[in-house]
Design a protein around this motif. Structure first.
Motif, PDB file in Angstrom:
ATOM      1  N   UNK A 117       0.836  -1.201   0.000  1.00 12.54           N
ATOM      2  CA  UNK A 117       0.000   0.000   0.000  1.00 12.54           C
ATOM      3  C   UNK A 117       0.869   1.247   0.000  1.00 12.54           C
ATOM      4  N   UNK A 118       0.570   2.147  -0.914  1.00 10.11           N
ATOM      5  CA  UNK A 118       1.247   3.439  -0.986  1.00 10.11           C
ATOM      6  C   UNK A 118       0.210   4.492  -1.375  1.00 10.11           C
ATOM      7  N   UNK A 119       0.617   5.745  -1.338  1.00 12.34           N
ATOM      8  CA  UNK A 119      -0.211   6.839  -1.857  1.00 12.34           C
ATOM      9  C   UNK A 119       0.543   7.445  -3.033  1.00 12.34           C
ATOM     10  N   UNK A 120      -0.178   7.731  -4.117  1.00 10.06           N
ATOM     11  CA  UNK A 120       0.404   8.200  -5.368  1.00 10.06           C
ATOM     12  C   UNK A 120      -0.188   9.554  -5.745  1.00 10.06           C
ATOM     13  N   UNK A 121       0.671  10.439  -6.269  1.00  7.07           N
ATOM     14  CA  UNK A 121       0.242  11.750  -6.741  1.00  7.07           C
ATOM     15  C   UNK A 121       0.768  11.958  -8.146  1.00  7.07           C
ATOM     16  N   UNK A 122      -0.137  12.238  -9.085  1.00 10.39           N
ATOM     17  CA  UNK A 122       0.266  12.549 -10.461  1.00 10.39           C
ATOM     18  C   UNK A 122       0.693  14.011 -10.497  1.00 10.39           C
ATOM     19  N   UNK A 123       1.988  14.262 -10.576  1.00  6.89           N
ATOM     20  CA  UNK A 123       2.508  15.624 -10.493  1.00  6.89           C
ATOM     21  C   UNK A 123       2.323  16.427 -11.768  1.00  6.89           C
TER      22      UNK A 123
END
Length: 168
Positions: free
Chosen positions: A56-62
C-alpha cells in the motif's frame, strides 16, 4: 518518440484492457527503476509515499494541476518483470499493469489499464500515450511533450478501436 496513438484493446481474465507498448534501448532493471522509484517517477508522471513492500502506498500525479493523493493497492510485484495495482478507491478505482521484457539488448514496456467500457479508451488512451512519451523524454533528458499534441488529437483513434473477440 511519436505523437501517434499506439494503444490496442485486449481481453484479459479480469476484463478489457487498453494496452500500450514502448521500446527502450536499456536493460530491464534500468527501465524498472524508471517506473518504480519515486524520484524517477516524478520526472514523468508522479511520485508516491509509503512502502511498496507493504502493498500500500499513496500516489500523486505531479503533471496534473488538480491531482490529489490516491491510495494504491499493489496486487502483484515481480521485480523487474511486472507489477499490477489498483489506484484509487471505490467506483473511481482503476487497475493498472506494467510488464517488462528484455531481449536483444532492448526492453519492451507494456502498460495496461482495465477499462469499464470500450468508450473509456477515448480519454484514457491519449493520456497514456502522453505519459509514456514523457517517460521516453525524461529518460533521454529531452523536453517533455505537450498535452495539446495528444488530446483531443488522439481521441478519434481510440474511439474507433475495435473490441477483439474473446478467446475461447
Amino acid at each position: 518518440m511519436s505523437t501517434k496513438p499506439t494503444g490496442r484493446l485486449s481481453h484479459r481474465p479480469d476484463g478489457l484492457y487498453l494496452m500500450l507498448d514502448r521500446l527502450f534501448q536499456a536493460p530491464i532493471e534500468d527501465v524498472w527503476w524508471s517506473v518504480t522509484h519515486p524520484a524517477e517517477l516524478e520526472k514523468w508522471i508522479g511520485t508516491y509515499t509509503g512502502s511498496p513492500i507493504t502493498g500500500a502506498v499513496k500516489f500523486l500525479m505531479t503533471a496534473e494541476d488538480d491531482a490529489t493523493w490516491e491510495y494504491v493497492s499493489i496486487l502483484e510485484c515481480d521485480a523487474p518483470h511486472r507489477f499490477s495495482c489498483d489506484i484509487g478507491t471505490g467506483d473511481d478505482a482503476w487497475r493498472l499493469l506494467v510488464h517488462l521484457v528484455e531481449g536483444a539488448h532492448m526492453t519492451t514496456l507494456t502498460l495496461g489499464q482495465r477499462l469499464r467500457t470500450p468508450a473509456e479508451a477515448a480519454t484514457v488512451g491519449p493520456g497514456w500515450d502522453y505519459y509514456l512519451d514523457r517517460l521516453i523524454a525524461a529518460r533521454a533528458g529531452a523536453p517533455l511533450p505537450e498535452w495539446e499534441h495528444y488530446y483531443p488529437a488522439h481521441a478519434q483513434y481510440y474511439k474507433e478501436l475495435i473490441v477483439p473477440s474473446k478467446s475461447a
